[in-house]
Design a protein around this motif. Structure first.
Motif, mmCIF file in Angstrom:
data_model
loop_
_atom_site.group_PDB
_atom_site.id
_atom_site.type_symbol
_atom_site.label_atom_id
_atom_site.label_comp_id
_atom_site.label_asym_id
_atom_site.label_seq_id
_atom_site.Cartn_x
_atom_site.Cartn_y
_atom_site.Cartn_z
ATOM 1 N N ASP A 25 0.785 -1.322 -0.080
ATOM 2 C CA ASP A 25 0.066 0.162 0.056
ATOM 3 C C ASP A 25 0.920 1.164 -0.127
ATOM 4 O O ASP A 25 2.164 1.038 0.328
ATOM 5 C CB ASP A 25 -0.888 0.036 1.168
ATOM 6 C CG ASP A 25 -2.173 -1.032 1.293
ATOM 7 O OD1 ASP A 25 -2.678 -1.065 0.029
ATOM 8 O OD2 ASP A 25 -2.322 -1.862 2.124
ATOM 9 N N ASN A 80 1.261 3.983 1.897
ATOM 10 C CA ASN A 80 1.101 4.767 3.117
ATOM 11 C C ASN A 80 2.356 4.801 3.996
ATOM 12 O O ASN A 80 3.329 4.101 3.692
ATOM 13 C CB ASN A 80 -0.226 4.353 3.854
ATOM 14 C CG ASN A 80 -0.156 2.432 4.255
ATOM 15 O OD1 ASN A 80 1.015 2.299 4.644
ATOM 16 N ND2 ASN A 80 -1.160 1.716 3.904
ATOM 17 N N MET A 81 2.416 5.350 5.138
ATOM 18 C CA MET A 81 3.638 5.523 6.120
ATOM 19 C C MET A 81 4.023 4.245 6.823
ATOM 20 O O MET A 81 4.955 4.060 7.091
ATOM 21 C CB MET A 81 3.187 6.554 7.154
ATOM 22 C CG MET A 81 3.070 7.853 6.303
ATOM 23 S SD MET A 81 4.564 8.462 5.747
ATOM 24 C CE MET A 81 5.442 8.911 7.253
ATOM 25 N N ASP A 82 2.727 3.078 6.789
ATOM 26 C CA ASP A 82 3.122 1.793 7.288
ATOM 27 C C ASP A 82 3.843 0.801 6.242
ATOM 28 O O ASP A 82 4.019 -0.252 6.721
ATOM 29 C CB ASP A 82 1.977 1.360 7.854
ATOM 30 C CG ASP A 82 1.506 2.273 9.267
ATOM 31 O OD1 ASP A 82 2.495 2.793 9.888
ATOM 32 O OD2 ASP A 82 0.279 2.394 9.263
ATOM 33 N N ALA A 83 3.742 1.112 5.204
ATOM 34 C CA ALA A 83 4.045 0.123 4.019
ATOM 35 C C ALA A 83 5.697 -0.185 4.209
ATOM 36 O O ALA A 83 6.430 0.793 4.368
ATOM 37 C CB ALA A 83 3.731 0.746 2.730
ATOM 38 N N ASP A 84 5.919 -1.342 3.960
ATOM 39 C CA ASP A 84 7.415 -1.742 3.958
ATOM 40 C C ASP A 84 7.787 -2.016 2.456
ATOM 41 O O ASP A 84 7.312 -3.227 2.033
ATOM 42 C CB ASP A 84 7.588 -3.290 4.680
ATOM 43 C CG ASP A 84 8.795 -3.953 4.594
ATOM 44 O OD1 ASP A 84 9.759 -3.142 4.101
ATOM 45 O OD2 ASP A 84 8.922 -5.144 4.701
ATOM 46 N N ASN A 93 6.681 9.152 -0.024
ATOM 47 C CA ASN A 93 6.463 9.677 1.400
ATOM 48 C C ASN A 93 7.629 9.795 2.196
ATOM 49 O O ASN A 93 8.698 9.029 1.870
ATOM 50 C CB ASN A 93 5.097 8.961 1.900
ATOM 51 C CG ASN A 93 5.537 7.666 2.300
ATOM 52 O OD1 ASN A 93 6.636 7.117 2.596
ATOM 53 N ND2 ASN A 93 4.361 6.688 1.966
ATOM 54 N N SER A 122 8.186 7.891 4.897
ATOM 55 C CA SER A 122 8.438 6.543 5.382
ATOM 56 C C SER A 122 9.401 5.857 4.454
ATOM 57 O O SER A 122 10.608 5.106 4.663
ATOM 58 C CB SER A 122 7.239 5.924 5.645
ATOM 59 O OG SER A 122 7.799 4.415 5.841
ATOM 60 N N GLN A 177 13.447 4.658 4.245
ATOM 61 C CA GLN A 177 13.586 3.146 3.894
ATOM 62 C C GLN A 177 14.716 3.305 2.882
ATOM 63 O O GLN A 177 15.821 2.441 2.702
ATOM 64 C CB GLN A 177 12.281 2.402 3.378
ATOM 65 C CG GLN A 177 11.381 2.014 4.435
ATOM 66 C CD GLN A 177 9.901 1.502 4.086
ATOM 67 O OE1 GLN A 177 10.200 0.407 3.038
ATOM 68 N NE2 GLN A 177 8.927 2.173 4.238
#
Length: 282
Positions: free
Chosen positions: A183, A185-189, A255, A257, A261
């Motif tokens: 996805d 979003n900020m939580d995506a890996d 973003n 995040s 990464q």
């Protein structure tokens, strides 16, 4: 420049690009680069400013002739560009290296005989993916990844699909498809997928096969994956890879995040973090 845009092509903005063809009239009428205007000449065969040029308003001004490849000798493109610059361009006037001959050999699908585009036609122009590495690596959106004629024209042999949804062109993951279901979003890996993306790219680059990396809009997830690929392939820093990608597509927007990464990936490739994320305007 011709492929920039999000919901609509930037070409629909009349002040975005002035593209001038400095070849003779017969050559121009036979075919030219899409949206190009013929450079007018006076009775003495000297270049004139197009009547609707509005040079002070143009963001980009590009001139081309048949095959100018250097600025050391006088050519039609150079003569025309000098006139435009001296007349009052707000921004630098650029000359297309290699001219129409080289451009049309690389991108024959961007040739046309059409001379006038209406505002509605400019709005309706459907872009091609952004070229990141010539003939090898492209960044695009969902439509780019699922349009057959784009794959044909760009000779695409592999996809990295960064959308959650499955694509329609390559139906099953394998030699031609790497599907990264993440996805935006900020939580995506994405970090855990960087290595497999680089291995996929390395395999295709060895055979000089072109790869399209695409997401929903083509400005977030796919851009992040491509920057990781550039860091791996060229051993670039995050700053260098991001700057190259920004030069290719001014609309990129990974973003925070994803940028963190990528910083982690830079550390893994180089052994230490080299780029200060605060120095990058993302």
């Amino acid at each position: 420049m011709l492929q920039q845009g999000l919901n609509h092509s930037y070409l629909s903005d009349i002040n975005y690009l002035l593209l001038i063809d400095a070849r003779n009239k017969n050559e121009y009428n036979e075919s030219h680069i899409m949206t190009a205007k013929k450079a007018p000449k006076n009775e003495d065969n000297k270049f004139m400013i197009p009547y609707d040029a509005e040079l002070e308003c143009k963001i980009h001004v590009v001139v081309y002739d048949s095959n100018t490849s250097a600025l050391t000798v006088s050519t039609p493109a150079l003569d025309c560009a000098n006139l435009l610059w001296k007349t009052g361009c707000r921004n630098p006037v650029m000359i297309l290296k290699g001219g129409y001959e080289e451009f049309s050999a690389l991108y024959p699908f961007l040739r046309t005989q059409k001379i006038i585009f209406t505002p509605r036609e400019l709005d309706a122009i459907e872009s091609y993916p952004i070229e990141v590495l010539q003939g090898l690596l492209y960044a695009g959106n969902w439509r780019h990844g699922n349009t057959p004629h784009i794959q044909k024209h760009l000779k695409i042999k592999g996809h990295i699909n960064c959308c959650v949804e499955a694509e329609t062109f390559f139906s099953e993951p394998g030699t031609h498809l790497l599907h990264i279901q993440v996805d935006d979003n900020m939580d995506a890996d994405l970090f855990s997928h960087f290595k497999s993306a680089c291995e996929f790219i390395d395999t295709h680059f060895e055979e000089e096969f072109a790869v399209l990396v695409f997401g929903l809009l083509g400005i977030g997830r796919c851009v992040t994956v491509i920057i990781a690929i550039l860091i791996h392939h060229f051993k670039w820093t995050l700053q260098e890879a991001y700057s190259h990608m920004k030069k290719c597509n001014e609309a990129i927007k990974p973003n925070q995040s994803f940028m963190e990464q990528l910083s982690q990936w830079e550390e893994e490739i180089h052994g230490s973090k080299i780029t200060d994320l605060e120095s990058i305007n993302y």
